[in-house]
Enzyme design. Structure first.
Site, short mmCIF file in Angstrom:
data_model
loop_
_atom_site.label_atom_id
_atom_site.label_comp_id
_atom_site.label_asym_id
_atom_site.label_seq_id
_atom_site.Cartn_x
_atom_site.Cartn_y
_atom_site.Cartn_z
N GLY A 1 6.27 -8.10 2.64
CA GLY A 1 6.57 -7.66 4.25
C GLY A 1 5.21 -7.41 4.65
O GLY A 1 4.22 -7.59 3.90
N ARG A 2 5.37 -6.57 5.66
CA ARG A 2 4.10 -5.79 6.42
C ARG A 2 3.12 -5.22 5.28
O ARG A 2 1.87 -5.29 5.23
CB ARG A 2 4.38 -4.97 7.22
CG ARG A 2 4.92 -5.31 8.80
CD ARG A 2 4.99 -4.38 9.76
NE ARG A 2 6.22 -3.54 9.36
CZ ARG A 2 7.31 -3.84 9.89
NH1 ARG A 2 7.60 -4.47 10.90
NH2 ARG A 2 8.47 -3.20 9.41
N ILE A 3 3.74 -4.15 4.42
CA ILE A 3 2.84 -3.55 3.43
C ILE A 3 2.35 -4.45 2.47
O ILE A 3 1.19 -4.34 1.90
CB ILE A 3 3.39 -2.35 2.91
CG1 ILE A 3 4.06 -1.39 4.04
CG2 ILE A 3 2.88 -1.49 1.99
CD1 ILE A 3 5.02 -0.26 3.81
N THR B 1 5.21 2.16 -4.45
CA THR B 1 5.16 2.89 -3.40
C THR B 1 6.30 2.66 -2.46
O THR B 1 6.03 2.76 -1.45
CB THR B 1 3.82 2.58 -2.80
OG1 THR B 1 3.69 1.28 -2.44
CG2 THR B 1 2.45 3.06 -3.36
N SER B 2 7.22 2.05 -3.24
CA SER B 2 8.51 1.69 -2.24
C SER B 2 9.29 2.82 -2.37
O SER B 2 9.46 3.90 -1.49
CB SER B 2 9.02 0.59 -2.82
OG SER B 2 9.37 0.39 -3.96
N ARG B 3 10.44 2.58 -3.19
CA ARG B 3 11.47 3.71 -3.30
C ARG B 3 11.78 3.94 -4.92
O ARG B 3 11.84 2.97 -5.72
CB ARG B 3 12.70 3.48 -2.59
CG ARG B 3 12.75 3.42 -1.13
CD ARG B 3 12.72 5.05 -0.69
NE ARG B 3 12.79 5.13 0.55
CZ ARG B 3 11.83 5.29 1.43
NH1 ARG B 3 10.57 5.27 0.98
NH2 ARG B 3 11.89 5.56 2.75
N GLU C 1 13.89 12.20 -6.84
CA GLU C 1 12.74 13.07 -6.10
C GLU C 1 13.36 14.32 -5.78
O GLU C 1 14.19 14.44 -4.94
CB GLU C 1 12.33 12.29 -4.90
CG GLU C 1 11.24 11.18 -5.14
CD GLU C 1 10.64 10.33 -4.10
OE1 GLU C 1 10.95 10.73 -2.99
OE2 GLU C 1 10.38 9.42 -3.98
N HIS D 1 5.18 11.22 -3.38
CA HIS D 1 5.50 10.62 -2.28
C HIS D 1 4.67 10.62 -0.89
O HIS D 1 5.00 11.08 0.13
CB HIS D 1 7.06 10.80 -1.77
CG HIS D 1 7.80 9.53 -1.06
ND1 HIS D 1 9.11 9.17 -1.12
CD2 HIS D 1 7.20 8.83 -0.02
CE1 HIS D 1 9.26 8.40 -0.23
NE2 HIS D 1 8.32 8.01 0.17
N ALA E 1 2.36 8.34 0.09
CA ALA E 1 1.32 7.02 0.48
C ALA E 1 1.18 6.93 1.83
O ALA E 1 0.18 6.49 2.30
CB ALA E 1 2.11 5.80 -0.09
C1 DGY Z 1 8.87 5.63 4.53
O1 DGY Z 1 8.63 5.97 5.67
O2 DGY Z 1 9.75 5.12 4.42
C2 DGY Z 1 7.88 6.21 3.77
O3 DGY Z 1 8.46 6.03 2.31
C3 DGY Z 1 7.17 7.59 4.07
O4 DGY Z 1 6.10 7.77 3.35
#
Ligand code: DGY
Length: 328
Positions: free
Chosen positions: A158-160, A237-239, A268, A287, A289
């Protein structure tokens, strides 16, 4: 009784967004550094019309019912909405706002920072110096793995994921991606669409950019890690729950992959007693990013805009459950 809509904000958010909320609403803002407990949340939402919450708050049907039938909008100060029961909100006719787009670049920058840090052992090297272990320049000291020209496998395009690919092109990386939600390969996207197993088997770096769903929960498990190269690096960097932490521990401990870098963990925060923290081939950060000043300000503003639109009965500028409008 106040003429302003009553809202609960589950934490202090950056100034501009917060004052938009407090100027327009009769707002109670939870002042602590830690989120409100479940009991407090259930109590404070009673009678509210709007809820501005964070990814640390679990917002399910129980919370919505505790708020009562006057709840008009839930606005999440995040793009990810896995903390919110969307079907429960839709059934109750409540639109849920989120903050897509504005954190794309900050998150992609940070994913790339983790790629470089893990590959070139930046955090380990820093610890080495501070621990007083740096005695001399050494030909084999803290050898890492090359990023330039390596193969990057992006799971979730996706975007990221796509923004990460742009950064990687500057390092002349070969891009592979896997995203079952893309119906047909888009010829304008950089990189090559491949199957899950192919990506894991060929990538030098595997970076995760999927939302957390039932399908992606523990997507990276023992099986997936076994497919990765012994020289490969995993970036998340997702979940947190997209990766099975026990499986990751085994893979890192037995050096079945070279390293991992996590911005997100399961749970977390990660417990300080977690065996993962004993590993020198794991980099972990809390967390952050999307944590650039400008990005967090924009997230707060967008969350406030969603909240206010919902309170006015207008369509949310960014709605995570647009089907709510179809059923209205
Ligand atoms: C989000 O917005 O889902 C991000 O994980 C926050 O850093």
């Amino acid at each position: 009784m106040s003429i302003w809509p009553k809202v609960f904000v589950t934490r202090m958010i950056p100034e501009k967004g917060q004052s938009m909320v407090t100027d327009f609403c009769d707002a109670e803002v939870w002042p602590d550094e830690l989120p409100p407990s479940r009991a407090i949340l259930l109590e404070r939402v009673r009678g509210i019309e709007g809820l501005l919450c964070l990814l640390t708050d679990r917002i399910d049907g129980e919370v919505m019912d505790a708020a009562g039938p006057g709840l008009k909008v839930i606005s999440n100060h995040a793009v990810g909405v896995d903390n919110i029961d969307l079907p429960a909100a839709t059934r109750r006719g409540i639109p849920v706002g989120n903050t897509p787009g504005i954190l794309t670049n900050a998150t992609a920058d940070f994913a790339f920072a983790l790629i470089l840090a893990a590959a070139r052992r930046v955090v380990e090297g820093e610890r080495f110096v501070r621990d007083g272990r740096w005695k001399t320049w050494g030909p084999s000291l803290l050898l890492g793995t090359d990023v330039f020209g390596a193969t990057l496998g992006i799971i979730g395009y996706g975007r990221i994921g796509q923004a990460l690919a742009k950064r990687a092109s500057g390092f002349e990386m070969r891009i592979l991606y896997y995203d079952p939600s893309l119906e047909s390969p888009n010829p304008y996207l950089p990189g090559k669409p491949v199957g899950f197993e192919t990506l894991l088997g060929e990538a030098d770096f595997v970076s995760l950019h999927t939302p957390l769903t039932e399908e992606t929960h523990h997507l990276i498990d023992d099986y997936a890690l076994a497919l990765m190269k012994p020289s490969a690096v995993l970036i998340n960097t997702s979940r947190g729950p997209v990766v099975d932490p026990q499986a990751l521990y085994r893979a890192l401990k037995q050096r079945r992959i070279f390293a991992a870098a996590l911005d997100v963990t399961d749970p977390e925060p990660i417990s300080v007693d977690s065996p993962l923290l004993d590993l020198d081939n794991l980099t972990v950060v809390p967390h952050i990013a999307s944590a650039s000043r400008t990005t967090r300000e924009k997230m707060a503003t967008m969350a406030a805009e969603n909240l206010i639109a919902g309170l006015k009965g207008e369509r949310l500028p960014n709605c995570a459950n647009p089907e709510v409008y179809a059923s209205a």
